[in-house]
Write an enzyme that holds these catalytic residues in place. Sequence first.
Site, PDB file in Angstrom:
ATOM      1  CG  HIS A  76      -8.692  -2.269  -2.759  1.00 47.32           C
ATOM      2  ND1 HIS A  76     -10.071  -2.488  -2.939  1.00 47.32           N
ATOM      3  CD2 HIS A  76      -9.019  -1.865  -1.123  1.00 47.32           C
ATOM      4  CE1 HIS A  76     -10.797  -0.630  -2.671  1.00 47.32           C
ATOM      5  NE2 HIS A  76      -9.863  -0.822  -1.600  1.00 47.32           N
ATOM      6  CG  HIS A 115      -7.347  -2.685   3.316  1.00 48.50           C
ATOM      7  ND1 HIS A 115      -6.391  -1.862   3.105  1.00 48.50           N
ATOM      8  CD2 HIS A 115      -8.462  -1.997   2.658  1.00 48.50           C
ATOM      9  CE1 HIS A 115      -7.197  -0.549   2.186  1.00 48.50           C
ATOM     10  NE2 HIS A 115      -8.096  -1.102   2.053  1.00 48.50           N
ATOM     11  CG  ASP A 119      -1.778   1.221   1.049  1.00 48.67           C
ATOM     12  OD1 ASP A 119      -1.623   2.477   1.412  1.00 48.67           O
ATOM     13  OD2 ASP A 119      -3.218   0.668   0.951  1.00 48.67           O
ATOM     14  CB  ILE A 120       0.644   4.279  -2.098  1.00 44.87           C
ATOM     15  CG1 ILE A 120       2.155   5.654  -2.051  1.00 44.87           C
ATOM     16  CG2 ILE A 120       0.000   4.575  -1.586  1.00 44.87           C
ATOM     17  CD1 ILE A 120       1.914   6.225  -3.429  1.00 44.87           C
TER      18      ILE A 120
END
Length: 275
Positions: free
Chosen positions: A229, A231, A154-155
């Site tokens: 998506h 996490h 993750d960014i």
Amino acid sequence: MSGAPPAARRPCFTGEAKNSLPPPARAPQGHPDTPTTLLARRVGGKRKGKHGGPRRLDVGRGVVAGEAAHAAASLQPQPDLSVLPFFAPCANWALQHRRTMMLGLASAVHRAHARENAVRAGFDDNETIFGRILQGQVPAEIIYEDELVLAFLDINPASTLHAQIIPKQRIRNADALTSADIPLLDHMVRVAGQIAAANDVADFDAARCNGTLSLGFHLPPFRTVDHLHMHYIWPMEKRSCIARIKHPHPDVFWKISPETAKLNALARNQSSRES
């Protein structure tokens, strides 16, 4: 020495006597030296006497003026301190993890195991940011890939290892899952288990049960990308204050586990049959 009784002591806010000084003498209402008059005489930063000249202040009058200023300040709006208990966990987290906040949450070890993104064909109809990652148009740090899913860091990591596991098949969100997608959902969880094993998580299932590791799908208002998506966040105890709201454990109405998503998909399938 006279046998006069001692002066009454002035209690402090705790109810106990703070000192033995008698209360200051107060001027009668309307007297030229009442607190309001003393404050009104302050002109240009200087105090004036009754006839405009400099006035002499004694200790008693100074106390009265000080109390007047205190009374005036007490009339100002006071902040609402009832919200402080809500921010206390955030303050505690900031103190405990201030070094982590300065250095960044993403671990260099996990980045060392990641590889750069690559160009892939067949995803041109996916206009989302994750679709562009699948196409290879956007840089990403890939930590896992097979024919069904892609996993990347993750960014904006919420903890030491925060990854996104997405299907290559276009599924808009967890609410769009059907019973036909359950095998894919199970595969995404297995991939998460492989990522955990590669990152020193001894017992994947136990880590999920005790809340150390989290898998989940966002629902509104925190769903920002229209491509399914999941996490992957570990360890959960290193989440930032804001991340504890955005990525809670266990399920809440804005984030659900893969198991809850599976049950919801089965329920939708059952409802569609009955209708």
